[in-house]
Design an enzyme around this catalytic site. Structure first.
Site, PDB file in Angstrom:
ATOM      1  N   HIS A 156      -0.794  33.568  31.711  1.00  0.00           N
ATOM      2  CA  HIS A 156      -1.925  34.462  30.812  1.00  0.00           C
ATOM      3  C   HIS A 156      -2.538  34.955  31.436  1.00  0.00           C
ATOM      4  O   HIS A 156      -3.195  36.216  31.628  1.00  0.00           O
ATOM      5  CB  HIS A 156      -1.481  34.351  29.831  1.00  0.00           C
ATOM      6  CG  HIS A 156      -2.654  33.520  29.001  1.00  0.00           C
ATOM      7  ND1 HIS A 156      -2.645  31.741  29.981  1.00  0.00           N
ATOM      8  CD2 HIS A 156      -3.938  33.337  29.226  1.00  0.00           C
ATOM      9  CE1 HIS A 156      -3.467  31.074  29.515  1.00  0.00           C
ATOM     10  NE2 HIS A 156      -4.400  31.355  29.613  1.00  0.00           N
ATOM     11  N   ASP A 157      -3.471  34.862  32.739  1.00  0.00           N
ATOM     12  CA  ASP A 157      -4.211  34.421  33.538  1.00  0.00           C
ATOM     13  C   ASP A 157      -4.226  34.991  35.326  1.00  0.00           C
ATOM     14  O   ASP A 157      -5.241  35.637  35.381  1.00  0.00           O
ATOM     15  CB  ASP A 157      -5.188  33.271  33.957  1.00  0.00           C
ATOM     16  CG  ASP A 157      -5.726  32.691  32.422  1.00  0.00           C
ATOM     17  OD1 ASP A 157      -6.144  34.380  31.572  1.00  0.00           O
ATOM     18  OD2 ASP A 157      -6.861  31.956  31.846  1.00  0.00           O
ATOM     19  N   ASP A 196      -7.510  23.673  27.189  1.00  0.00           N
ATOM     20  CA  ASP A 196      -7.665  24.854  28.436  1.00  0.00           C
ATOM     21  C   ASP A 196      -8.749  25.038  28.591  1.00  0.00           C
ATOM     22  O   ASP A 196      -9.932  23.919  28.071  1.00  0.00           O
ATOM     23  CB  ASP A 196      -8.574  26.191  26.684  1.00  0.00           C
ATOM     24  CG  ASP A 196      -8.402  27.564  28.078  1.00  0.00           C
ATOM     25  OD1 ASP A 196      -8.428  28.103  28.010  1.00  0.00           O
ATOM     26  OD2 ASP A 196      -9.627  27.417  27.301  1.00  0.00           O
ATOM     27  N   GLU A 255      -6.522  22.544  32.218  1.00  0.00           N
ATOM     28  CA  GLU A 255      -6.517  23.598  33.195  1.00  0.00           C
ATOM     29  C   GLU A 255      -7.851  23.162  33.476  1.00  0.00           C
ATOM     30  O   GLU A 255      -8.654  23.029  33.048  1.00  0.00           O
ATOM     31  CB  GLU A 255      -6.874  25.289  32.439  1.00  0.00           C
ATOM     32  CG  GLU A 255      -7.004  25.660  33.018  1.00  0.00           C
ATOM     33  CD  GLU A 255      -7.375  27.349  32.150  1.00  0.00           C
ATOM     34  OE1 GLU A 255      -7.267  28.334  32.895  1.00  0.00           O
ATOM     35  OE2 GLU A 255      -7.841  27.175  31.101  1.00  0.00           O
ATOM     36  N   ASP A 293      -2.005  25.245  22.359  1.00  0.00           N
ATOM     37  CA  ASP A 293      -3.198  25.578  23.313  1.00  0.00           C
ATOM     38  C   ASP A 293      -3.992  25.000  22.749  1.00  0.00           C
ATOM     39  O   ASP A 293      -4.354  24.386  21.298  1.00  0.00           O
ATOM     40  CB  ASP A 293      -3.259  26.588  23.592  1.00  0.00           C
ATOM     41  CG  ASP A 293      -3.856  27.499  24.905  1.00  0.00           C
ATOM     42  OD1 ASP A 293      -4.291  27.003  25.284  1.00  0.00           O
ATOM     43  OD2 ASP A 293      -2.941  27.532  25.211  1.00  0.00           O
TER      44      ASP A 293
END
Length: 567
Positions: free
Chosen positions: A336-337, A202, A260, A100
């Site tokens: 994860h979100d 991210d 993202e 990440d």
């Protein structure tokens, strides 16, 4: 990016949320050693790439997405020596590692910010976005943070506010400052030279903000703060910054990059991922993740919305068609979100296995790089904790404070929304077996385990040849065997159908027909005239005994999925 750097088109990525994956030392928190212990499981599944959510040093205000040192490891997870052993072992087993990259913001405990807040003339002050109060002595603008409340925090010693699009402990970096960009590129090269095979970036399309940081339009008159994504998403210098990153760093390594990128359109997606002029291998778009959310910004995620299958078809087919030969898609339903997909789009009760397999079939047969989130391959479900005290996520806690404590909303209604959409649905510990704490830890887990772990776990799934796990193995293997899955075009069948999602893919004489039933009912459909099944065989099917494609129509059982193959 030429053909030589496109190994990621044939790959399947597995996302690990380290805190919840496997705890090797009994402290209740997953760690790097725990990941090493489970690498053979991932090799067995057949994946090619592991995407590791943040493991950097962090005070954990947002579970590692608030980084205090980009070049060190969170003590709870291990150290750099363990990380080196992880990547060496992965490479020996034929696995690649994507890390990440969180560079829209840092932690407020990062050295840069600790310096920046000392004085207005500190050399690091301009690493962040500071503004004086407005004429009324309040926030510089009316922007709403992603996690509720103002996107600004007042710093009394220096008399200015700093911008934080996420929590107040996550100050936004000032990408207008060339020195910030230089430091980021330096850090990226440090990891790549250490062996990393790519980055998941991210909220990368938030790094450029509109000059002047103007007020957002007032769409919710009763609220003090308003949604301002028009001024901080896909900003005016985003492509310029990314082109610079590409020239300085990305072009010098054979890596996977995935951005993202919320609030992005297919047109922008083509621009970002075009293999000749783009800046990323692929991106995560969120339009399909918003199909069941009310429009109007981040808070809309928590408000129930009835949605139609035709809406999902329109979104997905648009991305499939518009990026075909012009860009590249990421294929995902979980991360994860996001809540668990079998609870959100399938049936986590009577047709748990059938609907989990159906959703996997529907997704993995499209064009793009598939992402499997930990536990998705065994059909892990949402969790319905009875109390807000059972939840750890900062977004959930801020929502409760804002909506229940401060605004007096019905707590049962808010808890129901958390059960359906909360991020902790994806963060409950990985369910390895039916022993205490699902085999995740010998201690007390940092977040409670989903109570259904005795029924849904890796051990049971591996023992059952008809399980969701073995179905995922087959889907992943098929992508390696059939070029049409990787490179075929995409054409919807029955585009107006609200119960059956079907599409056809063709490439160099090879054809797939993918048919999925999104309901708990048995459904019959006549085939359209342009669909032929001469010489077709069944490639994969989630029931025993596939429907006979030679007939004039098809009868589908609840959540049935079948892929026909012709060559």
């Amino acid at each position: 990016m030429g053909q030589s750097t496109q190994w990621w088109k044939n790959s399947v990525v597995y996302q690990i949320y380290p805190r919840s994956f496997n705890d090797s030392n009994g402290d209740g928190i997953g760690d790097l050693e725990g990941i090493i212990e489970k690498l053979d499981y991932l090799v067995e599944l057949g994946i090619d790439v592991i995407w590791l959510s943040p493991i950097y040093k962090s005070p954990n205000d947002d579970n590692g997405y608030d980084i205090s040192d980009y070049q060190d490891i969170m003590t709870e997870f291990g150290d750099l020596e363990t990380w080196d052993r992880l990547i060496t072992t992965m490479h020996e087993k034929g696995l690649k590692l994507v890390m990440d990259l969180v560079v829209n913001h840092t932690s407020d405990e990062h050295f840069w910010f600790q310096e920046a807040k000392k004085s207005k003339d500190n050399p690091y002050r301009d690493f962040y976005i500071w503004r004086p109060p407005n004429e009324e002595g309040k926030e510089p603008n009316n922007w709403l943070s992603f996690f509720s409340g103002s996107a600004w925090e007042y710093h009394e010693p220096t008399g200015e506010y700093y911008l934080h699009l996420f929590t107040k402990k996550q100050p936004d970096l000032n990408w207008e400052n060339p020195e910030v960009r230089h430091k980021v590129y330096e850090m990226m090269r440090w990891w790549l030279d250490r062996g990393v095979d790519g980055f998941r970036m991210d909220v990368i399309n938030l790094i450029s903000k509109v000059e002047g940081l103007p007020d957002a339009p007032v769409t919710k008159p009763d609220d003090e703060f308003q949604w301002g994504s028009d001024y901080f998403a896909n900003g005016p210098r985003f492509m310029e910054f990314m082109q610079e990153m590409k020239e300085e760093v990305l072009d010098h390594y054979d890596i996977l990059t995935v951005g993202e990128t919320g609030f992005v359109t297919p047109e922008e997606g083509k621009q970002f991922t075009n293999e000749d002029s783009g800046v990323l291998s692929m991106l995560f778009q969120f339009q399909h993740m918003d199909v069941d959310a009310q429009p109007g910004g981040q808070m809309g995620k928590w408000e129930e919305k009835d949605w139609k299958l035709t809406e999902l078809k329109e979104i997905m087919s648009k991305w499939q068609v518009e990026l075909f030969n012009k860009g590249w898609n990421s294929l995902y339903l979980e991360n994860h979100d996001q809540p668990r997909s079998v609870s959100r789009f399938g049936d986590d009760g009577e047709y748990h296995a059938e609907s989990a397999k159906m959703l996997a079939t529907w997704l993995h047969m499209m064009q793009g790089t598939p992402y499997v989130y930990q536990g998705q391959e065994i059909g892990m479900t949402n969790v319905h904790f009875p109390s807000i005290d059972d939840y750890e996520d900062v977004e959930i806690r801020n929502l409760w404070q804002d909506m229940v404590v401060e605004k007096g909303h019905d707590p049962d209604k808010i808890l129901k929304a958390i059960h359906e959409k909360g991020r902790d649905n994806a963060r409950t510990p990985m369910q390895w077996d039916s022993s205490e704490n699902a085999g995740f830890t010998s201690g007390t887990p940092w977040l409670k385990v989903n109570p259904n772990y005795d029924q849904i776990n890796v051990e049971k799934e591996r023992e059952n040849p008809n399980s969701i796990f073995h179905y995922y193995k087959k889907l992943i293997a098929l992508r390696k065997e059939h070029e049409v899955i990787v490179n075929g075009d995409h054409n919807l069948i029955w585009p107006e159908d609200e119960e059956v999602y079907a599409y056809k893919r063709e490439h160099e004489g090879e054809t797939l027909v993918v048919v999925t039933n999104w309901t708990g009912e048995t459904i019959e459909r006549p085939w359209p005239e342009d669909v032929s099944f001469d010489g077709a065989s069944v490639m994969i099917h989630n029931y025993s005994g596939a429907p006979d494609a030679s007939k004039e129509g098809i009868t589908l059982r609840p959540y049935e999925a079948v892929v026909y193959h012709q060559k």
